[in-house]
Motif scaffolding. Sequence first.
Motif, PDB file in Angstrom:
ATOM      1  N   GLY A   1       0.996  -1.151   0.052  1.00 47.02           N
ATOM      2  CA  GLY A   1       0.044  -0.030   0.086  1.00 47.02           C
ATOM      3  C   GLY A   1       0.864   1.288   0.135  1.00 47.02           C
ATOM      4  O   GLY A   1       2.027   1.123  -0.550  1.00 47.02           O
ATOM      5  N   ASN A   2       0.431   2.378   0.538  1.00 45.92           N
ATOM      6  CA  ASN A   2       0.896   3.731   0.435  1.00 45.92           C
ATOM      7  C   ASN A   2       2.456   3.582   1.163  1.00 45.92           C
ATOM      8  O   ASN A   2       3.187   4.171   0.543  1.00 45.92           O
ATOM      9  CB  ASN A   2       0.094   4.544   1.307  1.00 45.92           C
TER      10      ASN A   2
ATOM     11  N   ALA B   1       4.238 -10.041  -0.591  1.00 44.08           N
ATOM     12  CA  ALA B   1       2.570 -10.651   0.046  1.00 44.08           C
ATOM     13  C   ALA B   1       1.857  -9.352   0.065  1.00 44.08           C
ATOM     14  O   ALA B   1       2.021  -8.580   0.683  1.00 44.08           O
ATOM     15  CB  ALA B   1       2.724 -11.400   1.406  1.00 44.08           C
ATOM     16  N   GLU B   2       0.890  -9.628  -0.877  1.00 44.91           N
ATOM     17  CA  GLU B   2      -0.367  -8.495  -0.723  1.00 44.91           C
ATOM     18  C   GLU B   2      -1.585  -9.054  -1.356  1.00 44.91           C
ATOM     19  O   GLU B   2      -1.676  -9.589  -2.529  1.00 44.91           O
ATOM     20  CB  GLU B   2       0.285  -7.231  -1.542  1.00 44.91           C
TER      21      GLU B   2
ATOM     22  N   ARG C   1      -2.395  -3.868  -6.527  1.00 44.22           N
ATOM     23  CA  ARG C   1      -1.319  -3.464  -5.916  1.00 44.22           C
ATOM     24  C   ARG C   1      -0.100  -4.249  -6.002  1.00 44.22           C
ATOM     25  O   ARG C   1       1.075  -4.158  -6.260  1.00 44.22           O
ATOM     26  CB  ARG C   1      -1.507  -3.356  -4.488  1.00 44.22           C
TER      27      ARG C   1
ATOM     28  N   GLY D   1      -0.675 -13.544   0.649  1.00 43.77           N
ATOM     29  CA  GLY D   1      -0.602 -13.320   2.047  1.00 43.77           C
ATOM     30  C   GLY D   1       0.734 -13.628   2.529  1.00 43.77           C
ATOM     31  O   GLY D   1       1.586 -14.564   2.006  1.00 43.77           O
TER      32      GLY D   1
ATOM     33  N   ALA E   1       4.232  -3.459   6.062  1.00 48.45           N
ATOM     34  CA  ALA E   1       3.409  -2.147   6.078  1.00 48.45           C
ATOM     35  C   ALA E   1       2.069  -2.486   5.959  1.00 48.45           C
ATOM     36  O   ALA E   1       1.438  -2.037   4.915  1.00 48.45           O
ATOM     37  CB  ALA E   1       3.965  -1.272   5.209  1.00 48.45           C
TER      38      ALA E   1
ATOM     39  N   PRO F   1      -2.240  -3.131   7.575  1.00 49.00           N
ATOM     40  CA  PRO F   1      -2.891  -2.217   8.386  1.00 49.00           C
ATOM     41  C   PRO F   1      -2.455  -2.534   9.808  1.00 49.00           C
ATOM     42  O   PRO F   1      -1.810  -3.664  10.352  1.00 49.00           O
ATOM     43  CB  PRO F   1      -4.086  -2.551   8.106  1.00 49.00           C
TER      44      PRO F   1
ATOM     45  N   HIS G   1       0.162  -6.528  12.208  1.00 55.37           N
ATOM     46  CA  HIS G   1       1.732  -6.290  12.401  1.00 55.37           C
ATOM     47  C   HIS G   1       2.325  -7.581  13.262  1.00 55.37           C
ATOM     48  O   HIS G   1       3.294  -7.888  13.065  1.00 55.37           O
ATOM     49  CB  HIS G   1       1.971  -4.850  13.121  1.00 55.37           C
TER      50      HIS G   1
ATOM     51  N   LYS H   1       4.460   1.116  12.589  1.00 50.81           N
ATOM     52  CA  LYS H   1       3.666   1.475  13.866  1.00 50.81           C
ATOM     53  C   LYS H   1       2.297   1.085  13.579  1.00 50.81           C
ATOM     54  O   LYS H   1       1.929   1.016  12.592  1.00 50.81           O
ATOM     55  CB  LYS H   1       4.029   2.838  14.152  1.00 50.81           C
TER      56      LYS H   1
ATOM     57  N   CYS I   1       9.011   2.051  12.608  1.00 49.20           N
ATOM     58  CA  CYS I   1       8.964   3.358  11.580  1.00 49.20           C
ATOM     59  C   CYS I   1       8.448   4.640  12.170  1.00 49.20           C
ATOM     60  O   CYS I   1       7.460   5.309  11.764  1.00 49.20           O
ATOM     61  CB  CYS I   1       8.169   3.208  10.338  1.00 49.20           C
TER      62      CYS I   1
ATOM     63  N   VAL J   1       9.142   7.780  12.180  1.00 49.70           N
ATOM     64  CA  VAL J   1       9.966   8.664  10.968  1.00 49.70           C
ATOM     65  C   VAL J   1      10.308  10.033  11.944  1.00 49.70           C
ATOM     66  O   VAL J   1      11.166  10.753  11.343  1.00 49.70           O
ATOM     67  CB  VAL J   1       9.190   9.025   9.740  1.00 49.70           C
TER      68      VAL J   1
ATOM     69  N   ASP K   1      -2.851   4.588  16.941  1.00 47.72           N
ATOM     70  CA  ASP K   1      -2.621   4.850  15.397  1.00 47.72           C
ATOM     71  C   ASP K   1      -1.846   5.959  15.210  1.00 47.72           C
ATOM     72  O   ASP K   1      -0.976   6.138  14.295  1.00 47.72           O
ATOM     73  CB  ASP K   1      -3.964   4.697  14.804  1.00 47.72           C
TER      74      ASP K   1
ATOM     75  N   HIS L   1       3.845   8.058  17.307  1.00 50.87           N
ATOM     76  CA  HIS L   1       5.182   8.811  16.873  1.00 50.87           C
ATOM     77  C   HIS L   1       5.337   9.914  17.750  1.00 50.87           C
ATOM     78  O   HIS L   1       6.600  10.182  18.120  1.00 50.87           O
ATOM     79  CB  HIS L   1       4.732   9.422  15.563  1.00 50.87           C
TER      80      HIS L   1
HETATM   81  N1  LIG Z   1       5.193   5.768   9.585  1.00 52.78           N
HETATM   82  C1  LIG Z   1       4.434   6.684   9.265  1.00 52.78           C
HETATM   83  O1  LIG Z   1       4.707   7.755   9.091  1.00 52.78           O
HETATM   84  C2  LIG Z   1       3.035   6.119   8.819  1.00 52.78           C
HETATM   85  C3  LIG Z   1       2.166   6.968   8.058  1.00 52.78           C
HETATM   86  C4  LIG Z   1       0.990   6.317   7.403  1.00 52.78           C
HETATM   87  C5  LIG Z   1       0.638   4.936   7.908  1.00 52.78           C
HETATM   88  N2  LIG Z   1       1.511   4.278   8.720  1.00 52.78           N
HETATM   89  C6  LIG Z   1       1.279   3.035   9.264  1.00 52.78           C
HETATM   90  O2  LIG Z   1       1.369   2.178   8.117  1.00 52.78           O
HETATM   91  C7  LIG Z   1       0.699   0.870   7.803  1.00 52.78           C
HETATM   92  C8  LIG Z   1       0.139   0.639   6.421  1.00 52.78           C
HETATM   93  O3  LIG Z   1      -0.548   1.900   6.145  1.00 52.78           O
HETATM   94  P1  LIG Z   1      -0.652   2.299   4.510  1.00 52.78           P
HETATM   95  O4  LIG Z   1      -1.258   3.796   4.731  1.00 52.78           O
HETATM   96  O5  LIG Z   1       0.290   1.911   3.789  1.00 52.78           O
HETATM   97  O6  LIG Z   1      -2.149   1.361   4.358  1.00 52.78           O
HETATM   98  P2  LIG Z   1      -2.772   0.653   3.156  1.00 52.78           P
HETATM   99  O7  LIG Z   1      -4.030   0.209   3.063  1.00 52.78           O
HETATM  100  O8  LIG Z   1      -2.263   1.954   1.959  1.00 52.78           O
HETATM  101  O9  LIG Z   1      -1.624  -0.265   2.698  1.00 52.78           O
HETATM  102  C9  LIG Z   1      -1.744  -1.803   3.410  1.00 52.78           C
HETATM  103  C10 LIG Z   1      -1.628  -2.708   2.575  1.00 52.78           C
HETATM  104  O10 LIG Z   1      -1.626  -4.038   3.272  1.00 52.78           O
HETATM  105  C11 LIG Z   1      -2.326  -4.972   2.575  1.00 52.78           C
HETATM  106  N3  LIG Z   1      -2.762  -5.823   3.287  1.00 52.78           N
HETATM  107  C12 LIG Z   1      -3.555  -6.139   4.374  1.00 52.78           C
HETATM  108  N4  LIG Z   1      -3.390  -7.331   5.076  1.00 52.78           N
HETATM  109  C13 LIG Z   1      -2.447  -8.055   4.396  1.00 52.78           C
HETATM  110  C14 LIG Z   1      -1.929  -9.407   4.658  1.00 52.78           C
HETATM  111  N5  LIG Z   1      -2.384 -10.313   5.429  1.00 52.78           N
HETATM  112  N6  LIG Z   1      -0.525  -9.545   4.014  1.00 52.78           N
HETATM  113  C15 LIG Z   1      -0.311  -8.573   3.330  1.00 52.78           C
HETATM  114  N7  LIG Z   1      -0.760  -7.602   2.942  1.00 52.78           N
HETATM  115  C16 LIG Z   1      -1.859  -7.067   3.502  1.00 52.78           C
HETATM  116  C17 LIG Z   1      -3.330  -4.126   2.109  1.00 52.78           C
HETATM  117  O11 LIG Z   1      -4.183  -4.826   1.035  1.00 52.78           O
HETATM  118  C18 LIG Z   1      -2.943  -2.896   1.665  1.00 52.78           C
HETATM  119  O12 LIG Z   1      -2.349  -2.764   0.148  1.00 52.78           O
HETATM  120  C19 LIG Z   1      -0.362   1.179   9.035  1.00 52.78           C
HETATM  121  O13 LIG Z   1       0.150   0.439  10.086  1.00 52.78           O
HETATM  122  C20 LIG Z   1      -0.077   2.527   9.313  1.00 52.78           C
HETATM  123  O14 LIG Z   1      -0.474   2.710  10.610  1.00 52.78           O
HETATM  124  C21 LIG Z   1       2.733   4.819   9.015  1.00 52.78           C
END
Ligand SMILES: NC(=O)c1ccc[n+]([C@@H]2O[C@H](COP(=O)([O-])OP(=O)(O)OC[C@H]3O[C@@H](n4cnc5c(N)ncnc54)[C@H](O)[C@@H]3O)[C@@H](O)[C@H]2O)c1
Length: 416
Positions: free
Chosen positions: A21-22, A44-45, A50, A68, A85, A87, A91, A109, A135, A137, A194, A198
């Motif tokens: 993801g993001n 794994a996704e 994606r 997965g 990374a 949800p 983790h 995190k 993470c 940051v 959530d 940080h």
């Molecule tokens: N460090 C930072 O500054 C910061 C900023 C934003 C988000 N985050 C954290 O990053 C993590 C991801 O956030 P995001 O914004 O990338 O979310 P996102 O939804 O864009 O990405 C998460 C990805 O994980 C995939 N996923 C779900 N279950 C899965 C599994 N069992 N196996 C593999 N992949 C799986 C989802 O399909 C999705 O593509 C969250 O924990 C969020 O709290 C951190």
Amino acid sequence: MNSIASERIQEPTPVAAIGAGNRMRTYMHYVAQNPDKVRLVAIAEPDAARREAMRRDFGLDGDAVFEGYDSLFASGIRFDAVFIATPGNEHYRPAMMALERGCHVLLEKPIAQNYDECLAVAELAKKNGLTVSVCHVMRHHPMFLKIKELIDSGNYGRIITVSHTEEVGIDRATHSYVRGTLNNERTSNPMLLDKSCHDVDFLLWITGAHCRRISSFGSRLWFRGENAPAGSADRCIVCPLEERCPYSAVDLYRRRKEWTRNFIPGPGQTVDDIVELQLREGRFGRCVYRCDNDVVDNQVVTMQMTDGMIVTLTMNVFTQRDCRTIEIGMTEGQITCNGMTVNARNFRTRRTETYDFSPLARVGFHGGADLALVEEFIDAVRTGSKPVTSIEGALEAHRIIFEAERSRHTGETVSL
Ligand SMILES: NC(=O)c1ccc[n+]([C@@H]2O[C@H](COP(=O)([O-])OP(=O)(O)OC[C@H]3O[C@@H](n4cnc5c(N)ncnc54)[C@H](O)[C@@H]3O)[C@@H](O)[C@H]2O)c1
């Protein structure tokens, strides 16, 4: 270093990505830019689009991508580290599986959803001699590094109070914490965990102190059914009050085209198509007063530290900006940050030093911090160095958050 070890360090470190993801796409910029140090070997996704996009970007074969992490770990593909990374409620398990298999972990995190699980991850990492980097940051962001440097300079004396406000920003809040997938403690996490782990980590890092007592207040005060204006509708797209509602989804996604990053178009689709679909029938088109949200929309945490210093953290959703502001009262000076500029005022010389970080807003990647964090992790894996974001440091912040939540629910001050 023996010759096998030195040969090994010449090779790029093989890593696997869990979640595409993001955040993972952000971290993958570092991987793409540093092929001499790190190589993505498996993904794994569960989301096919994606998964395929990342597979293509890194030229992986079809047998290196998985729906997965169970099948990823069962695959027999060799990797020395995993980036996790997923949800926030996904983790703990992949982190433990990675550590059991001898892999270092770059972990988004929060570490896990309760303190016992956080401890278990840290203990397994220690037992197996592996690095887990969380993470956080902010520890790599130039503006926050400057604040730490000013405090540590000794020019401003000792810290007496810190007042830190996380301005969440109203658009982020309605998108993620009212309508979005982070809106519910049961399916996601408490908002403090959530959004502000940080910040707690940052506060412990800059003060160098430990928390002795903690109390917290917070609630979901505004985004609830009884506050829906008379005559409003369930969906903004059909709401007669839409044009004057500050939380309108039509305004956010259709007119301003903001917060659409997660709307990933499928084949033959555009982002605008997804916006229209969401407005008509998706979760992001709902009236903010009629969602399934239960996370807070305001919270304050007060900590008394071991040396008596008082630290407060305010999480404020009702802000235009999305930033952090800080006031640090010290015995010989005052350090303030308005989210863009850091000022350090010395009481005796009456001089103020000013550092402007506004150009960083254009740099992306959290002012470069995201990439610095991955670099530090990869260097740690390759050389055995210890990252500033290693799990030992992050543990206390997580403990404080769980205890702050306990205080918020019980109304009691918690002693640590
Ligand atoms: N460090 C930072 O500054 C910061 C900023 C934003 C988000 N985050 C954290 O990053 C993590 C991801 O956030 P995001 O914004 O990338 O979310 P996102 O939804 O864009 O990405 C998460 C990805 O994980 C995939 N996923 C779900 N279950 C899965 C599994 N069992 N196996 C593999 N992949 C799986 C989802 O399909 C999705 O593509 C969250 O924990 C969020 O709290 C951190």
